[in-house]
Write a protein that holds these residues in place. Structure first.
Motif, PDB file in Angstrom:
ATOM      1  N   LYS A  21       3.745  30.661   8.241  1.00  0.00           N
ATOM      2  CA  LYS A  21       5.185  30.421   7.719  1.00  0.00           C
ATOM      3  C   LYS A  21       5.145  28.908   7.187  1.00  0.00           C
ATOM      4  N   LEU A  22       5.598  28.783   5.942  1.00  0.00           N
ATOM      5  CA  LEU A  22       6.000  27.333   5.796  1.00  0.00           C
ATOM      6  C   LEU A  22       7.353  27.356   5.259  1.00  0.00           C
ATOM      7  N   GLY A  23       7.931  26.542   6.429  1.00  0.00           N
ATOM      8  CA  GLY A  23       9.246  26.110   6.082  1.00  0.00           C
ATOM      9  C   GLY A  23       9.636  24.949   5.416  1.00  0.00           C
ATOM     10  N   THR A  24      10.870  24.546   5.508  1.00  0.00           N
ATOM     11  CA  THR A  24      11.122  23.134   4.846  1.00  0.00           C
ATOM     12  C   THR A  24      10.874  22.065   5.670  1.00  0.00           C
ATOM     13  N   TYR A  80       8.046  18.612  11.215  1.00  0.00           N
ATOM     14  CA  TYR A  80       8.018  17.197  10.766  1.00  0.00           C
ATOM     15  C   TYR A  80       9.275  16.304  11.118  1.00  0.00           C
ATOM     16  N   VAL A  81       8.874  14.977  11.741  1.00  0.00           N
ATOM     17  CA  VAL A  81      10.038  14.116  12.107  1.00  0.00           C
ATOM     18  C   VAL A  81       9.677  12.825  11.473  1.00  0.00           C
ATOM     19  N   ASP A  82      10.764  12.102  11.206  1.00  0.00           N
ATOM     20  CA  ASP A  82      10.672  10.704  10.724  1.00  0.00           C
ATOM     21  C   ASP A  82       9.703  10.117  11.902  1.00  0.00           C
ATOM     22  N   ALA A  83       8.666   9.171  11.309  1.00  0.00           N
ATOM     23  CA  ALA A  83       7.848   8.556  12.180  1.00  0.00           C
ATOM     24  C   ALA A  83       8.540   7.266  12.993  1.00  0.00           C
ATOM     25  N   ARG A 115      12.228   9.860  14.629  1.00  0.00           N
ATOM     26  CA  ARG A 115      11.865  11.043  15.241  1.00  0.00           C
ATOM     27  C   ARG A 115      12.832  12.318  15.300  1.00  0.00           C
ATOM     28  N   LYS A 116      13.730  12.044  14.221  1.00  0.00           N
ATOM     29  CA  LYS A 116      14.649  13.086  13.796  1.00  0.00           C
ATOM     30  C   LYS A 116      13.701  13.816  12.728  1.00  0.00           C
ATOM     31  N   PRO A 117      14.267  15.313  12.866  1.00  0.00           N
ATOM     32  CA  PRO A 117      13.355  16.243  11.614  1.00  0.00           C
ATOM     33  C   PRO A 117      13.675  15.644  10.488  1.00  0.00           C
ATOM     34  N   VAL A 118      12.723  15.798   9.556  1.00  0.00           N
ATOM     35  CA  VAL A 118      12.986  15.707   8.150  1.00  0.00           C
ATOM     36  C   VAL A 118      11.960  16.751   7.237  1.00  0.00           C
ATOM     37  N   GLU A 119      12.142  16.703   6.068  1.00  0.00           N
ATOM     38  CA  GLU A 119      11.439  17.862   5.328  1.00  0.00           C
ATOM     39  C   GLU A 119       9.962  17.280   5.263  1.00  0.00           C
ATOM     40  N   ILE A 120       8.997  18.249   5.115  1.00  0.00           N
ATOM     41  CA  ILE A 120       7.703  18.030   5.125  1.00  0.00           C
ATOM     42  C   ILE A 120       7.164  17.327   3.938  1.00  0.00           C
ATOM     43  N   PRO A 121       6.222  16.430   4.171  1.00  0.00           N
ATOM     44  CA  PRO A 121       5.901  15.551   3.025  1.00  0.00           C
ATOM     45  C   PRO A 121       5.104  16.139   1.923  1.00  0.00           C
ATOM     46  N   ALA A 149       2.890  16.003  -0.053  1.00  0.00           N
ATOM     47  CA  ALA A 149       1.207  16.172  -0.093  1.00  0.00           C
ATOM     48  C   ALA A 149       0.858  17.379   0.854  1.00  0.00           C
ATOM     49  N   ILE A 150       1.536  17.396   2.096  1.00  0.00           N
ATOM     50  CA  ILE A 150       1.310  18.148   3.095  1.00  0.00           C
ATOM     51  C   ILE A 150       1.803  19.717   2.847  1.00  0.00           C
ATOM     52  N   ARG A 151       3.006  19.742   2.164  1.00  0.00           N
ATOM     53  CA  ARG A 151       3.416  20.973   1.697  1.00  0.00           C
ATOM     54  C   ARG A 151       2.840  21.504   0.582  1.00  0.00           C
ATOM     55  N   SER A 152       2.030  20.953  -0.251  1.00  0.00           N
ATOM     56  CA  SER A 152       1.189  21.262  -1.517  1.00  0.00           C
ATOM     57  C   SER A 152      -0.023  21.915  -0.647  1.00  0.00           C
ATOM     58  N   ALA A 153      -0.656  21.141   0.362  1.00  0.00           N
ATOM     59  CA  ALA A 153      -1.854  21.557   0.898  1.00  0.00           C
ATOM     60  C   ALA A 153      -1.807  22.948   1.685  1.00  0.00           C
ATOM     61  N   ALA A 154      -0.593  23.033   2.405  1.00  0.00           N
ATOM     62  CA  ALA A 154      -0.170  24.046   3.137  1.00  0.00           C
ATOM     63  C   ALA A 154       0.189  25.210   2.410  1.00  0.00           C
ATOM     64  N   GLY A 155       0.622  24.970   1.192  1.00  0.00           N
ATOM     65  CA  GLY A 155       1.068  26.072   0.496  1.00  0.00           C
ATOM     66  C   GLY A 155      -0.134  27.014  -0.052  1.00  0.00           C
ATOM     67  N   THR A 156      -1.281  26.324  -0.077  1.00  0.00           N
ATOM     68  CA  THR A 156      -2.681  26.916  -0.688  1.00  0.00           C
ATOM     69  C   THR A 156      -3.119  27.939   0.593  1.00  0.00           C
ATOM     70  N   LEU A 157      -2.485  27.732   1.685  1.00  0.00           N
ATOM     71  CA  LEU A 157      -2.904  28.641   2.952  1.00  0.00           C
ATOM     72  C   LEU A 157      -2.099  29.899   3.293  1.00  0.00           C
ATOM     73  N   THR A 158      -0.960  29.855   2.672  1.00  0.00           N
ATOM     74  CA  THR A 158       0.216  31.091   3.135  1.00  0.00           C
ATOM     75  C   THR A 158      -0.646  32.269   2.970  1.00  0.00           C
ATOM     76  N   GLU A 159      -0.106  33.020   3.828  1.00  0.00           N
ATOM     77  CA  GLU A 159      -0.541  34.598   4.219  1.00  0.00           C
ATOM     78  C   GLU A 159       0.093  35.403   3.021  1.00  0.00           C
ATOM     79  N   ASN A 160       1.395  34.861   2.501  1.00  0.00           N
ATOM     80  CA  ASN A 160       2.166  35.752   1.816  1.00  0.00           C
ATOM     81  C   ASN A 160       1.745  35.661   0.387  1.00  0.00           C
TER      82      ASN A 160
END
Length: 149
Positions: free
Chosen positions: A91-94, A124-127, A130-136, A138-149
């Motif tokens: 699962k790739l969330g926000t 993903y959290v602000d460095a 440490r509050k939750p933030v959107e996935i960067p 570059a990481i979203r793009s890479a993770a998107g290539t591995l989704t099962e959907n």
């Protein structure tokens, strides 16, 4: 993908990341200690992220912290073995990514069997805060290539 009752096949994973066992991975009982399997998962996911994004993910303004893990052990590992960690995205969330993982070891020449299956949830959290933030991006793009959907 496989079910909880059916072990996965190595061909089910779009990424296979090599991780060797190390001398000190073996415990007193002569096999890889259970907590070390988590280290293999963590090493593979983060090394793959760095390789696929071309970025040192430790320097991004948002970092992925592990919020949940699981591991189902299927067979023993021992030093020395060359492993392949299978990585896919369940699962790739926000603000989070759920990885489906498996550790494979070679039991015969060219025949790989699963030694463990696992799951990692990166939030993903602000460095700094440490509050939750959107996935960067570059990481979203890479993770998107591995989704099962």
């Amino acid at each position: 993908m496989s079910t909880a009752q059916t072990p996965p096949s190595i061909i089910e994973f779009p990424v296979l990341w090599p991780v060797p066992t190390r001398w000190d991975d073996n415990d007193h009982y002569g096999h890889v200690n259970n907590v070390t399997y988590y280290s293999y998962f963590d090493t593979a996911v983060n090394a793959w992220l760095m390789s696929s994004t071309g970025t040192d993910i430790r320097n991004l303004p948002a970092i992925g912290v592990v919020a949940e893990t699981s591991c189902r052990y299927l067979s023993e590992l021992s030093f020395p073995e060359q492993l392949q960690v299978g990585i896919s995205v369940e699962k790739l969330g926000t603000k989070s990514i759920v990885y489906a993982l498996a550790i494979f070891h070679e039991v015969e020449n060219g025949h790989w069997e699963p030694a463990a299956t696992g799951r990692f949830v990166h939030v993903y959290v602000d460095a700094d805060t440490r509050k939750p933030v959107e996935i960067p991006a570059a990481i979203r793009s890479a993770a998107g290539t591995l989704t099962e959907n």
